[in-house]
Write a protein that holds these residues in place. Structure first.
Motif, mmCIF file in Angstrom:
data_model
loop_
_atom_site.group_PDB
_atom_site.id
_atom_site.type_symbol
_atom_site.label_atom_id
_atom_site.label_comp_id
_atom_site.label_asym_id
_atom_site.label_seq_id
_atom_site.Cartn_x
_atom_site.Cartn_y
_atom_site.Cartn_z
ATOM 1 N N GLU A 142 0.894 -0.994 0.032
ATOM 2 C CA GLU A 142 -0.168 0.047 0.031
ATOM 3 C C GLU A 142 1.034 1.137 -0.032
ATOM 4 O O GLU A 142 1.873 1.299 0.676
ATOM 5 C CB GLU A 142 -1.182 -0.072 1.175
ATOM 6 C CG GLU A 142 -1.632 -1.156 1.381
ATOM 7 C CD GLU A 142 -3.187 -0.758 0.301
ATOM 8 O OE1 GLU A 142 -3.193 0.360 -0.263
ATOM 9 O OE2 GLU A 142 -4.137 -1.645 0.457
ATOM 10 N N VAL A 143 0.766 2.235 -0.737
ATOM 11 C CA VAL A 143 1.310 3.510 -0.898
ATOM 12 C C VAL A 143 0.471 4.343 -0.241
ATOM 13 O O VAL A 143 -0.819 4.656 -0.627
ATOM 14 C CB VAL A 143 1.603 3.911 -2.440
ATOM 15 C CG1 VAL A 143 2.190 5.513 -2.220
ATOM 16 C CG2 VAL A 143 2.511 2.956 -2.989
ATOM 17 N N ALA A 144 0.989 4.932 0.952
ATOM 18 C CA ALA A 144 0.214 5.799 1.725
ATOM 19 C C ALA A 144 0.640 7.238 1.565
ATOM 20 O O ALA A 144 1.380 7.563 2.287
ATOM 21 C CB ALA A 144 0.350 5.245 3.154
ATOM 22 N N ASP A 145 -0.241 7.865 0.944
ATOM 23 C CA ASP A 145 -0.112 9.582 1.025
ATOM 24 C C ASP A 145 -1.044 10.330 2.007
ATOM 25 O O ASP A 145 -0.598 10.677 3.065
ATOM 26 C CB ASP A 145 -0.269 9.866 -0.445
ATOM 27 C CG ASP A 145 -0.155 11.459 -0.760
ATOM 28 O OD1 ASP A 145 0.600 11.915 0.172
ATOM 29 O OD2 ASP A 145 -0.028 12.040 -1.571
ATOM 30 N N ASP A 171 -3.798 2.655 6.587
ATOM 31 C CA ASP A 171 -2.881 1.550 6.105
ATOM 32 C C ASP A 171 -1.962 0.680 7.293
ATOM 33 O O ASP A 171 -1.739 -0.523 7.371
ATOM 34 C CB ASP A 171 -1.887 2.188 5.009
ATOM 35 C CG ASP A 171 -2.837 2.463 3.838
ATOM 36 O OD1 ASP A 171 -3.756 1.927 3.738
ATOM 37 O OD2 ASP A 171 -2.181 3.224 2.888
ATOM 38 N N LEU A 172 -1.256 1.539 8.018
ATOM 39 C CA LEU A 172 -0.662 1.072 9.127
ATOM 40 C C LEU A 172 -1.327 0.214 10.115
ATOM 41 O O LEU A 172 -0.763 -0.364 10.936
ATOM 42 C CB LEU A 172 0.294 2.260 9.855
ATOM 43 C CG LEU A 172 1.367 2.667 9.019
ATOM 44 C CD1 LEU A 172 2.174 3.908 9.741
ATOM 45 C CD2 LEU A 172 2.454 1.695 8.841
ATOM 46 N N ASN A 173 -2.751 0.557 10.419
ATOM 47 C CA ASN A 173 -3.396 -0.040 11.362
ATOM 48 C C ASN A 173 -4.717 -1.053 10.641
ATOM 49 O O ASN A 173 -4.336 -1.978 10.926
ATOM 50 C CB ASN A 173 -4.148 1.084 12.287
ATOM 51 C CG ASN A 173 -2.917 1.963 12.906
ATOM 52 O OD1 ASN A 173 -2.284 1.245 13.905
ATOM 53 N ND2 ASN A 173 -2.776 3.079 12.647
ATOM 54 N N VAL A 201 4.043 -0.670 3.661
ATOM 55 C CA VAL A 201 3.311 0.608 3.470
ATOM 56 C C VAL A 201 4.311 1.473 3.340
ATOM 57 O O VAL A 201 5.331 1.894 3.980
ATOM 58 C CB VAL A 201 2.514 1.108 5.079
ATOM 59 C CG1 VAL A 201 2.013 2.395 4.870
ATOM 60 C CG2 VAL A 201 1.522 0.037 5.332
ATOM 61 N N VAL A 202 4.139 2.089 2.133
ATOM 62 C CA VAL A 202 5.242 2.982 1.463
ATOM 63 C C VAL A 202 4.991 4.553 1.665
ATOM 64 O O VAL A 202 3.679 4.838 1.507
ATOM 65 C CB VAL A 202 5.419 2.572 0.061
ATOM 66 C CG1 VAL A 202 6.648 3.837 -0.489
ATOM 67 C CG2 VAL A 202 5.709 1.184 -0.103
ATOM 68 N N THR A 203 5.506 5.303 2.611
ATOM 69 C CA THR A 203 5.173 6.561 2.654
ATOM 70 C C THR A 203 6.357 7.415 2.090
ATOM 71 O O THR A 203 7.190 6.889 1.464
ATOM 72 C CB THR A 203 4.998 7.170 4.287
ATOM 73 O OG1 THR A 203 6.548 6.925 4.915
ATOM 74 C CG2 THR A 203 4.238 6.136 4.984
ATOM 75 N N GLN A 204 6.235 8.594 2.122
ATOM 76 C CA GLN A 204 7.332 9.801 1.480
ATOM 77 C C GLN A 204 8.648 9.468 2.155
ATOM 78 O O GLN A 204 9.432 9.946 1.723
ATOM 79 C CB GLN A 204 6.569 11.220 1.383
ATOM 80 C CG GLN A 204 5.562 11.060 0.280
ATOM 81 C CD GLN A 204 4.954 12.665 0.227
ATOM 82 O OE1 GLN A 204 5.863 13.654 0.145
ATOM 83 N NE2 GLN A 204 3.838 12.940 -0.097
ATOM 84 N N GLU A 205 8.510 9.268 3.411
ATOM 85 C CA GLU A 205 9.887 9.397 4.166
ATOM 86 C C GLU A 205 10.503 7.753 4.377
ATOM 87 O O GLU A 205 11.755 7.667 4.819
ATOM 88 C CB GLU A 205 9.610 9.665 5.679
ATOM 89 C CG GLU A 205 9.245 11.213 5.375
ATOM 90 C CD GLU A 205 7.879 11.649 5.339
ATOM 91 O OE1 GLU A 205 6.828 10.591 5.588
ATOM 92 O OE2 GLU A 205 7.441 12.534 4.553
#
Length: 184
Positions: free
Chosen positions: A108-111, A117-119, A135-139
């Motif tokens: 899941e790419v999470a913007d 997504d994390l929970n 879970v992919v975030t910008q950081e």
């Protein structure tokens, strides 16, 4: 006097009938009886493209299809399954059901959806028995492993400059190559 809010929970079959009939005017997914909008902004789309381009593909299929999970119908940004796996059934006329042993990675790419997504989705995918969930975030990329009846037992954060393992391919990938540059 405040009145209690009554929430309607959709069943999988109700959602599929509505979806197949074209009742939704934008992309949506069914998560634990709730209909969630699927929003894809520029950074999100670019990052999904980077991930799709870099995931190893030998002996596997990388897909963006809906992944029926329990009574939910989430739309992961991508997921990987054994290339020779056969679906164990269908839902409606277009959705295949897969055995958890054939699902190797869910991403899941999470913007705007990081908390969910994390929970919520981590619990959903862990309960299904999928071995690795990102879970992919910008950081960072949050890798979830060791699925259990309550979600995942282990979560590791991989930051820019680090490498993340890809167990199904016995390799690692640079986090920097998977996360698209942020806006601005």
């Amino acid at each position: 006097m405040d009145r209690p809010v009554l929430a309607y929970r959709w069943s999988q079959s109700e959602f599929v009938r509505a979806w197949e009939a074209g009742a939704f005017d934008h992309p949506v997914e069914l998560v634990e009886g709730e209909i969630w909008p699927v929003v894809i902004g520029s950074w999100h789309g670019d990052t999904v493209g980077e991930i799709l381009a870099r995931l190893p593909r030998s002996g596997v299929r990388v897909t963006t299809a809906t992944l029926p999970t329990g009574q939910s119908l989430p739309d992961p940004d991508c997921w990987v399954r054994q290339a020779d796996a056969d679906p164990r059934g269908t839902i409606g006329s277009r959705l295949s059901i897969w055995d958890a042993r054939d699902v190797l990675l869910v991403v899941e790419v999470a913007d705007e959806t990081t908390i969910q997504d994390l929970n919520v989705k981590a619990k959903l995918y862990g309960q299904a028995g999928y071995p690795v969930y990102w879970v992919v975030t910008q950081e960072a990329i949050y890798e979830h492993t060791e699925p259990s009846s309550t979600g995942y037992r282990k979560r590791v954060e991989y930051r820019l400059g680090e490498r993340i393992p890809v167990p199904y391919a016995n390799t690692e990938l640079a986090v920097d190559n998977l996360i698209a540059p942020g806006p601005g």
